[in-house]
Design an enzyme around this catalytic site. Sequence first.
Site, PDB file in Angstrom:
ATOM      1  N   LYS A   1      -4.906 -14.535 -17.016  1.00  0.00           N
ATOM      2  CA  LYS A   1      -4.562 -14.465 -15.597  1.00  0.00           C
ATOM      3  C   LYS A   1      -3.141 -13.902 -15.411  1.00  0.00           C
ATOM      4  O   LYS A   1      -2.378 -13.789 -16.366  1.00  0.00           O
ATOM      5  CB  LYS A   1      -4.713 -15.856 -14.959  1.00  0.00           C
ATOM      6  CG  LYS A   1      -6.134 -16.440 -15.134  1.00  0.00           C
ATOM      7  CD  LYS A   1      -7.185 -15.732 -14.274  1.00  0.00           C
ATOM      8  CE  LYS A   1      -8.615 -15.838 -14.749  1.00  0.00           C
ATOM      9  NZ  LYS A   1      -9.277 -17.104 -14.791  1.00  0.00           N
TER      10      LYS A   1
HETATM   11  C1  PLP Z   1     -10.646 -17.831 -14.906  1.00  0.00           C
HETATM   12  C2  PLP Z   1     -11.481 -18.269 -13.770  1.00  0.00           C
HETATM   13  C3  PLP Z   1     -11.718 -19.627 -13.519  1.00  0.00           C
HETATM   14  C4  PLP Z   1     -11.368 -20.706 -14.481  1.00  0.00           C
HETATM   15  O1  PLP Z   1     -10.044 -20.838 -14.772  1.00  0.00           O
HETATM   16  P1  PLP Z   1      -9.630 -21.805 -15.977  1.00  0.00           P
HETATM   17  O2  PLP Z   1      -8.184 -22.047 -15.759  1.00  0.00           O
HETATM   18  O3  PLP Z   1      -9.915 -21.041 -17.241  1.00  0.00           O
HETATM   19  O4  PLP Z   1     -10.442 -23.037 -15.867  1.00  0.00           O
HETATM   20  C5  PLP Z   1     -12.390 -19.986 -12.366  1.00  0.00           C
HETATM   21  N1  PLP Z   1     -12.839 -19.055 -11.513  1.00  0.00           N
HETATM   22  C6  PLP Z   1     -12.668 -17.747 -11.735  1.00  0.00           C
HETATM   23  C7  PLP Z   1     -13.170 -16.767 -10.719  1.00  0.00           C
HETATM   24  C8  PLP Z   1     -12.002 -17.305 -12.881  1.00  0.00           C
HETATM   25  O5  PLP Z   1     -11.883 -15.998 -13.130  1.00  0.00           O
END
Ligand code: PLP
Length: 397
Positions: free
Chosen positions: A198
């Site tokens: 992210k």
């Molecule tokens: C990455 C992601 C998540 C989950 O995030 P985590 O921190 O890995 O639990 C949830 N929703 C979307 C759309 C994502 O891309």
Amino acid sequence: MALQIPFSPPDITEDEIQAVSQVMRSGWITTGPRVREFESALQNYLGVKDIVCLNSATAGLELVLRMWGIGEGDEVIVPAYTYAATANVVLHTGAVPVMADCAPGSFNIDPQEIHRKITPRTRAVIPVDFGGWPADYDEIIRVLEEHKSDFKPAHPRQESLGRILLLADSAHAFGAEYKGRKLGGVADITVFSFHAVKNLTTGEGGAVAFSDTLAGADLARELRLWALHGQNKDAHAKQLAGGWRYEILLPGYKHNMTDLAGALGLVQLKRYSSLMGSRKKLYEYYDFLLSEGEWFIRPPFQSADKLSSWHLYPLRIRDAGEEKRDRLILAMNQAGIGVNVHFIPLPLHPLYQRLGYVIRHYPEAYRMYENEISLPLYSQLSQESAEQVVTQLEKLV
Ligand SMILES: *Cc1c(COP(=O)(O)O)cnc(C)c1O
């Protein structure tokens, strides 16, 4: 074979390494002062009063649903076009994820689809700001308000809100803006991800922000309980002199953020406007390079109402179908370039098919998916590399 241009490596400098090393040498590595400091820095950045950091966005989404008394017999509306996390958290609670299609020509959920899918069992809606592009929040809130009169709360939290909960999965959209406000204060509750791919990362991590229109301090206090065995003191408070006694107030989970992650997040947040600036520049550069072609449909990133966080560059190849798109990806990979598809719509996965979801009920999601190809996008990607990506792609197309 290692890719010459990877898809999305993390941007970690000596400052992050120093900050994490300091925590390692400090004698306190799990939830403590660094996490609290990170939470207040996030509050300042996003302009909201109440934020709780956790070990993932997934944990945040699930704990909010549980805190809201959502479970068996309930329905939660989620996009068909998202990552599995958005729907799986609903399954974990025993509720049914009701999938909604994309708005025509958009990667985001269609507010009209939400309207059509609401039933007396609907307790929450979880839009996703796909690729960093904010969902249509005002339209979604209007739909939820329209259904207010037939909303029958089944839990004190639901009753105090008085309508279906708007819980944003803003995993992609940290720093994105809607009508001049940063996401975090727009939906009732907003969940961010700090996973390794992210925009801002703590390795694994996430944060839950409560809108200032809710009783946020009270909600944040309860969420902290849910995240740590319902224990009324965290380990750091317990180890202070005279702090040994604690109480277990509810059957909580184990989803707290560590100080190692908090320290990493603090440095990333300090650097964030520069990280976002690099992403924005690359986005605009891709747009410039790709503007000639009648081959491409470019993703939106700025409008009168919305500003992206430039998390993904989800390009669509005009008139391409799955088979052509898949061949393109293979050829790009063979040329040493990391590209990706975001996302395979949930109804195409075996799990959801077994549960009865069928892709032909989500034609817009399929249309977005079949010709989508996400280009490499990360803060250290050079303009030369971006140019190389486009040259290679145009040649192949
Ligand atoms: C990455 C992601 C998540 C989950 O995030 P985590 O921190 O890995 O639990 C949830 N929703 C979307 C759309 C994502 O891309």
